[in-house]
Design a protein around this motif. Structure first.
Motif, PDB file in Angstrom:
ATOM      1  N   ALA A  20       0.834  -1.202   0.000  1.00  0.00           N
ATOM      2  CA  ALA A  20       0.000   0.000   0.000  1.00  0.00           C
ATOM      3  C   ALA A  20       0.871   1.255   0.000  1.00  0.00           C
ATOM      4  CB  ALA A  20      -0.917  -0.004   1.224  1.00  0.00           C
ATOM      5  N   TYR A  21       1.984   1.182   0.725  1.00  0.00           N
ATOM      6  CA  TYR A  21       2.924   2.312   0.772  1.00  0.00           C
ATOM      7  C   TYR A  21       3.490   2.587  -0.616  1.00  0.00           C
ATOM      8  CZ  TYR A  21       7.521   4.452   1.352  1.00  0.00           C
ATOM      9  OH  TYR A  21       8.628   5.246   1.214  1.00  0.00           O
ATOM     10  N   LEU A  22       3.899   1.526  -1.320  1.00  0.00           N
ATOM     11  CA  LEU A  22       4.455   1.699  -2.662  1.00  0.00           C
ATOM     12  C   LEU A  22       3.423   2.303  -3.598  1.00  0.00           C
ATOM     13  CD1 LEU A  22       6.621  -1.458  -3.437  1.00  0.00           C
ATOM     14  CD2 LEU A  22       7.357   0.900  -3.080  1.00  0.00           C
ATOM     15  N   LEU A  23       2.188   1.766  -3.547  1.00  0.00           N
ATOM     16  CA  LEU A  23       1.136   2.269  -4.433  1.00  0.00           C
ATOM     17  C   LEU A  23       0.819   3.725  -4.109  1.00  0.00           C
ATOM     18  CD1 LEU A  23      -1.271  -0.800  -4.541  1.00  0.00           C
ATOM     19  CD2 LEU A  23       0.088   0.120  -6.407  1.00  0.00           C
ATOM     20  N   ASN A  24       0.892   4.072  -2.814  1.00  0.00           N
ATOM     21  CA  ASN A  24       0.564   5.429  -2.397  1.00  0.00           C
ATOM     22  C   ASN A  24       1.658   6.417  -2.791  1.00  0.00           C
ATOM     23  OD1 ASN A  24       0.744   7.576   0.134  1.00  0.00           O
ATOM     24  ND2 ASN A  24      -1.328   7.194  -0.626  1.00  0.00           N
ATOM     25  N   GLN A  25       2.912   6.077  -2.485  1.00  0.00           N
ATOM     26  CA  GLN A  25       4.006   7.002  -2.746  1.00  0.00           C
ATOM     27  C   GLN A  25       4.388   7.028  -4.225  1.00  0.00           C
ATOM     28  OE1 GLN A  25       5.527   8.997  -0.338  1.00  0.00           O
ATOM     29  NE2 GLN A  25       3.945   8.272   1.059  1.00  0.00           N
ATOM     30  N   GLY A  26       4.295   5.864  -4.877  1.00  0.00           N
ATOM     31  CA  GLY A  26       4.717   5.792  -6.270  1.00  0.00           C
ATOM     32  C   GLY A  26       3.663   6.309  -7.233  1.00  0.00           C
ATOM     33  N   VAL A  27       2.426   5.790  -7.116  1.00  0.00           N
ATOM     34  CA  VAL A  27       1.381   6.106  -8.086  1.00  0.00           C
ATOM     35  C   VAL A  27       0.341   7.048  -7.502  1.00  0.00           C
ATOM     36  CG1 VAL A  27       0.039   5.017  -9.925  1.00  0.00           C
ATOM     37  CG2 VAL A  27       1.710   3.666  -8.668  1.00  0.00           C
ATOM     38  N   GLY A  28       0.366   7.243  -6.180  1.00  0.00           N
ATOM     39  CA  GLY A  28      -0.587   8.151  -5.559  1.00  0.00           C
ATOM     40  C   GLY A  28      -1.974   7.572  -5.373  1.00  0.00           C
ATOM     41  N   ILE A  29      -2.060   6.251  -5.281  1.00  0.00           N
ATOM     42  CA  ILE A  29      -3.372   5.627  -5.071  1.00  0.00           C
ATOM     43  C   ILE A  29      -3.766   5.734  -3.604  1.00  0.00           C
ATOM     44  CG2 ILE A  29      -4.641   3.440  -5.193  1.00  0.00           C
ATOM     45  CD1 ILE A  29      -2.952   2.634  -7.491  1.00  0.00           C
ATOM     46  N   ASP A  30      -5.049   5.970  -3.377  1.00  0.00           N
ATOM     47  CA  ASP A  30      -5.577   6.049  -2.015  1.00  0.00           C
ATOM     48  C   ASP A  30      -5.344   4.722  -1.292  1.00  0.00           C
ATOM     49  OD1 ASP A  30      -7.616   7.546  -0.146  1.00  0.00           O
ATOM     50  OD2 ASP A  30      -8.163   5.417  -0.200  1.00  0.00           O
ATOM     51  N   PRO A  31      -4.841   4.763  -0.031  1.00  0.00           N
ATOM     52  CA  PRO A  31      -4.518   3.508   0.659  1.00  0.00           C
ATOM     53  C   PRO A  31      -5.707   2.559   0.800  1.00  0.00           C
ATOM     54  CG  PRO A  31      -4.366   5.405   2.142  1.00  0.00           C
ATOM     55  CD  PRO A  31      -4.465   5.939   0.760  1.00  0.00           C
ATOM     56  N   LEU A  32      -6.903   3.131   0.939  1.00  0.00           N
ATOM     57  CA  LEU A  32      -8.086   2.284   1.088  1.00  0.00           C
ATOM     58  C   LEU A  32      -8.346   1.507  -0.191  1.00  0.00           C
ATOM     59  CD1 LEU A  32      -9.737   2.034   3.553  1.00  0.00           C
ATOM     60  CD2 LEU A  32     -11.368   3.677   2.628  1.00  0.00           C
ATOM     61  N   LEU A  33      -8.251   2.226  -1.317  1.00  0.00           N
ATOM     62  CA  LEU A  33      -8.450   1.597  -2.620  1.00  0.00           C
ATOM     63  C   LEU A  33      -7.380   0.541  -2.864  1.00  0.00           C
ATOM     64  CD1 LEU A  33      -9.958   1.528  -5.302  1.00  0.00           C
ATOM     65  CD2 LEU A  33      -8.401   3.295  -6.137  1.00  0.00           C
ATOM     66  N   SER A  34      -6.120   0.879  -2.540  1.00  0.00           N
ATOM     67  CA  SER A  34      -5.054  -0.096  -2.788  1.00  0.00           C
ATOM     68  C   SER A  34      -5.246  -1.315  -1.897  1.00  0.00           C
ATOM     69  CB  SER A  34      -3.674   0.534  -2.601  1.00  0.00           C
ATOM     70  OG  SER A  34      -3.542   1.085  -1.327  1.00  0.00           O
ATOM     71  N   GLY A  35      -5.803  -1.109  -0.704  1.00  0.00           N
ATOM     72  CA  GLY A  35      -6.094  -2.253   0.159  1.00  0.00           C
ATOM     73  C   GLY A  35      -7.062  -3.209  -0.524  1.00  0.00           C
ATOM     74  N   LEU A  36      -8.083  -2.647  -1.150  1.00  0.00           N
ATOM     75  CA  LEU A  36      -9.057  -3.496  -1.852  1.00  0.00           C
ATOM     76  C   LEU A  36      -8.398  -4.183  -3.052  1.00  0.00           C
ATOM     77  CD1 LEU A  36     -12.237  -1.238  -1.701  1.00  0.00           C
ATOM     78  CD2 LEU A  36     -11.746  -3.327  -0.421  1.00  0.00           C
ATOM     79  N   LEU A  37      -7.569  -3.421  -3.787  1.00  0.00           N
ATOM     80  CA  LEU A  37      -6.898  -4.002  -4.950  1.00  0.00           C
ATOM     81  C   LEU A  37      -5.957  -5.137  -4.522  1.00  0.00           C
ATOM     82  CD1 LEU A  37      -5.942  -0.806  -6.979  1.00  0.00           C
ATOM     83  CD2 LEU A  37      -7.733  -2.470  -7.493  1.00  0.00           C
ATOM     84  N   LEU A  38      -5.309  -4.954  -3.364  1.00  0.00           N
ATOM     85  CA  LEU A  38      -4.318  -5.923  -2.907  1.00  0.00           C
ATOM     86  C   LEU A  38      -4.926  -7.287  -2.609  1.00  0.00           C
ATOM     87  CD1 LEU A  38      -2.040  -3.881  -0.496  1.00  0.00           C
ATOM     88  CD2 LEU A  38      -1.421  -4.935  -2.651  1.00  0.00           C
ATOM     89  N   THR A  39      -6.233  -7.299  -2.290  1.00  0.00           N
ATOM     90  CA  THR A  39      -6.839  -8.589  -1.933  1.00  0.00           C
ATOM     91  C   THR A  39      -6.685  -9.601  -3.061  1.00  0.00           C
ATOM     92  OG1 THR A  39      -8.956  -7.749  -2.680  1.00  0.00           O
ATOM     93  CG2 THR A  39      -8.523  -7.665  -0.320  1.00  0.00           C
ATOM     94  N   ILE A  40      -6.654  -9.124  -4.330  1.00  0.00           N
ATOM     95  CA  ILE A  40      -6.585 -10.079  -5.455  1.00  0.00           C
ATOM     96  C   ILE A  40      -5.223 -10.779  -5.512  1.00  0.00           C
ATOM     97  CG2 ILE A  40      -6.796 -10.331  -7.955  1.00  0.00           C
ATOM     98  CD1 ILE A  40      -8.695  -7.796  -7.723  1.00  0.00           C
ATOM     99  N   PRO A  41      -4.105 -10.025  -5.620  1.00  0.00           N
ATOM    100  CA  PRO A  41      -2.820 -10.755  -5.622  1.00  0.00           C
ATOM    101  C   PRO A  41      -2.580 -11.545  -4.342  1.00  0.00           C
ATOM    102  CG  PRO A  41      -2.464  -8.382  -5.471  1.00  0.00           C
ATOM    103  CD  PRO A  41      -3.894  -8.586  -5.830  1.00  0.00           C
ATOM    104  N   PHE A  42      -3.030 -11.025  -3.215  1.00  0.00           N
ATOM    105  CA  PHE A  42      -2.821 -11.746  -1.960  1.00  0.00           C
ATOM    106  C   PHE A  42      -3.637 -13.035  -1.925  1.00  0.00           C
ATOM    107  CE2 PHE A  42      -0.266  -9.580   1.350  1.00  0.00           C
ATOM    108  CZ  PHE A  42       0.198  -8.556   0.574  1.00  0.00           C
ATOM    109  N   PHE A  43      -4.836 -12.988  -2.528  1.00  0.00           N
ATOM    110  CA  PHE A  43      -5.645 -14.206  -2.594  1.00  0.00           C
ATOM    111  C   PHE A  43      -4.910 -15.285  -3.377  1.00  0.00           C
ATOM    112  CE2 PHE A  43      -8.704 -16.845  -4.884  1.00  0.00           C
ATOM    113  CZ  PHE A  43      -9.431 -17.369  -3.826  1.00  0.00           C
ATOM    114  N   LEU A  44      -4.362 -14.873  -4.537  1.00  0.00           N
ATOM    115  CA  LEU A  44      -3.636 -15.838  -5.378  1.00  0.00           C
ATOM    116  C   LEU A  44      -2.402 -16.377  -4.649  1.00  0.00           C
ATOM    117  CD1 LEU A  44      -3.958 -13.966  -8.773  1.00  0.00           C
ATOM    118  CD2 LEU A  44      -5.254 -15.959  -7.962  1.00  0.00           C
ATOM    119  N   LEU A  45      -1.712 -15.474  -3.949  1.00  0.00           N
ATOM    120  CA  LEU A  45      -0.548 -15.870  -3.168  1.00  0.00           C
ATOM    121  C   LEU A  45      -0.936 -16.918  -2.121  1.00  0.00           C
ATOM    122  CD1 LEU A  45       2.268 -14.627  -3.463  1.00  0.00           C
ATOM    123  CD2 LEU A  45       1.815 -13.275  -1.424  1.00  0.00           C
TER     124      LEU A  45
END
Lengths: 289, 342
Positions: free
Chosen positions: A52-77
């Motif tokens: 979430a930190y990388l997405l926030n600092q690098g691309v400027g994505i809202d941490p809440l949104l990136s949290g939701l996005l992260l569920t997909i790769p983490f699910f696969l992991l």
């Protein structure tokens, strides 16, 4: 100490308790339903924080949104790790010693890799709303705590609904009780377990994004959460989600009171005392089956 | 091999190793060797509980730190007593202190053993995984206690000034510490092998294989597990007691480091958990590997290496390095079996 101080400490404790519930729900699924003692769960949470930190600092994505996005790769992991776990340990009945060592090694690797990439400095995310605070009379509700707590409750309710109402969810509960009966219904226990473990790791990804909204994160703070999440999981009663929520709120409040009255340095000791007391006095937990 | 002969052999090997190090005369070898031999003690201690009895201890760092901080506390007592105790008591303390290191090792071992006993008493009646989690949490809590304990320096740490030589034969201090650690390693291996071949050891093995069946067959499981945890914890504390004199500066973060726990698990797992030889093999290879990697690459890289090796071995070679040789053995047996039946 004034009443206002006490009430503020209680409110902060309840909010942080909601967040603890979000961190623990993954353990409740993997440890409570699947009997997989995934001690690397908190390390996955911290990995989620850094993503979430990388997405926030690098691309400027809202941490809440990136949290939701992260569920997909983490699910696969999570699915991937379950497959490894199944082939290496569960299949041969070697869950005990080797399984624990596996997750311990995984936790250590995640921590060391994070230290190698990011160093041991504290990292945080930025979003406009994180710095404001709602004031209800003398009650302070900082949004950086309030929003993650609300999301945590939503996550909790969603997973509880999924487990209790959908076919797949009920199969997850069933697999903890009688895997062979599940096979008779032509549901493969292994697929159900993989799904459940994937969900558990996905929840860690979201919880990680919530964590870095609440407080700055450095790689080794995951370890503080090991005692916490297992204390909550065991106290709540293995495999009882409502129990997990109650235990999380209880621990949050007690920790908040401890750090308000005795100083934050003592807070980590609370969860351990909790854990030991539970294991000694009531190993089934509050709402254990 | 009979036990007395084996014990004698272990001590002779330790003495020969020390003589060889002295003959080479490289000071760095003693510094690096101390750490490796310390890991022989830790890995052997871990395996007494983990390998023989099947209970996983994640709190090696905590047991080690109890030994180390017992030394720090006793070291500080001398100055502290001069200012805070009645003069009569202070005088007595001034005569006895500083305590010789073998005494400190015994005290550290005793304290760690008691902590192991208490932890075990609270959690060993439950399934093994709860014990494992409790030991993990124990490390966090003891660290919290030490961080908040100003007397031993809190989070700032404590400096221990090491005399250059010992009163014993005027030996160089590092040589002295290394010799003590070698002796401790030989003793722990003797203890481990002794347990392996005793009724106690068979009891532990029965617990590891099927605790319920062991209980039903009349094995006093709880008592055996408690004794096992106490011995294992005591040896870890003994390994930690000389540590402050070795490093000269002790602070909670490095003393409670997760690296002790990881190594304590990785070394027996890599070597093989079935007997005393596995942890020895594992600690010698992994210990030396870490020393080399942290000098040639970086200390983080050596940590990562250990983590990766641990996971790789657990997944791919669950019986450790000794398991590679097991594969050769059944073949030979198999050939006999086809002739004579099994």
């Amino acid at each position: 100490m004034s009443v206002e101080f006490l009430i503020n400490a209680l409110a902060a404790g309840l909010l942080i308790g909601c967040f603890y519930a979000a961190v623990t729900i993954g353990i409740s699924i993997s440890f409570g339903f699947l009997d997989i003692a995934n001690i690397s769960h908190p390390a996955f949470v911290i990995a989620g924080s850094y993503a979430a930190y990388l997405l926030n600092q690098g691309v400027g994505i809202d941490p809440l949104l990136s949290g939701l996005l992260l569920t997909i790769p983490f699910f696969l992991l999570g699915c991937l790790f379950y497959d490894i776990y199944f082939h290496a340990f569960e299949q041969h009945g070697r869950e005990g010693l080797s399984g624990l060592a596996f997750f311990f090694g995984l936790m250590f690797i995640i921590e060391v890799v994070l230290i190698m990439i990011f160093g041991v400095d504290f990292r945080y995310v930025e979003a406009g709303y994180l710095n404001s605070t709602w004031r209800l009379g003398f009650l302070d509700l900082p949004l950086r705590l309030l929003i993650p707590s609300l999301v945590a409750v939503l996550l909790f309710v969603a997973l509880q609904l999924f487990l209790s109402t959908t076919f797949q969810g009920r199969a997850i509960i069933a697999v903890s009780q009688d895997p062979s009966a599940l096979s008779l219904l032509s549901i493969r226990p292994r697929r159900i377990k993989r799904l459940a473990f994937g969900l558990s790791v996905a929840s860690a990804g979201l919880a990680g994004a919530l964590l870095i909204m609440i407080q700055p994160v450095e790689p080794s703070i995951g370890r503080e959460y090991i005692g916490r999440v297992f204390a909550i999981c065991v106290l709540g009663g293995m495999g009882s989600l409502p129990g997990t929520l109650i235990a999380a709120l209880l621990l949050g409040v007690i920790e908040s009171l401890t750090s308000s009255y005795y100083g934050p340095a003592w807070a980590p000791a609370v969860s351990f005392t909790f854990l030991l007391a539970t294991l000694t006095l009531r190993p089934r937990g509050l709402l254990g089956r | 091999m009979r036990m007395p002969i084996f014990s004698l052999l272990a001590l002779v090997v330790a003495a020969a190793l020390f003589a060889a190090f002295l003959a080479i005369g490289n000071e760095y070898l003693f510094f690096a060797g101390y750490v490796v031999v310390q890991y022989v003690v830790i890995a052997t201690a871990w395996n007494i509980l983990g390998g023989y009895c099947g209970y996983v201890n994640f709190g090696t760092g905590a047991f080690f730190a109890v030994g180390a901080y017992a030394t720090v506390a006793l070291h500080k007592l001398q100055n502290y007593s001069e200012n805070n105790f009645p003069p009569a008591v202070a005088e007595v303390i001034a005569v006895i202190f500083p305590l010789p290191i073998p005494v400190l090792i015994l005290i550290g071992g005793l304290l760690s053993g008691i902590i192991g006993l208490l932890m075990g008493y609270l959690t060993l009646r439950l399934r093994g995984v709860f014990f494992a989690i409790a030991t993990l949490a124990l490390a966090v809590v003891l660290q919290t206690l030490v961080v908040n304990w100003d007397y031993v320096g809190g989070s700032r740490g404590a400096t221990i000034l090491r005399p250059p030589t010992t009163s014993l034969f005027g030996m160089d201090y590092i040589h002295y510490l290394f010799a003590l650690m070698l002796l401790l390693a030989a003793i722990s291996i003797i203890i481990a092998r002794g347990i392996e071949r005793s009724t106690f050891g068979y009891g532990l093995a029965s617990i590891r294989d099927d605790e319920l069946a062991a209980e039903a067959a009349g094995v006093p499981t709880l008592r055996l597990k408690l004794a096992c945890t106490a011995i294992s914890g005591a040896l870890m504390g003994m390994a930690g007691a000389p540590f402050p004199y070795y490093v000269g500066y002790v602070e909670p973060a490095s003393t409670f480091s997760l690296i002790y726990a990881v190594n304590a698990i990785a070394m027996p797992m890599v070597g093989g958990t079935a007997g005393w030889l596995g942890p020895l093999l594992g600690s010698l290879t992994l210990g030396s590997l870490q020393q080399i990697a942290s000098v040639t690459i970086s200390s983080e890289a050596s940590l990562l290496l250990i983590g990766v090796i641990l996971v790789a071995f657990v997944v791919l070679a669950p019986r450790g390095m000794l398991g590679w040789f097991d594969r050769l053995r059944p073949k030979r047996k198999g050939m006999v079996a086809t002739g004579g039946g099994h």
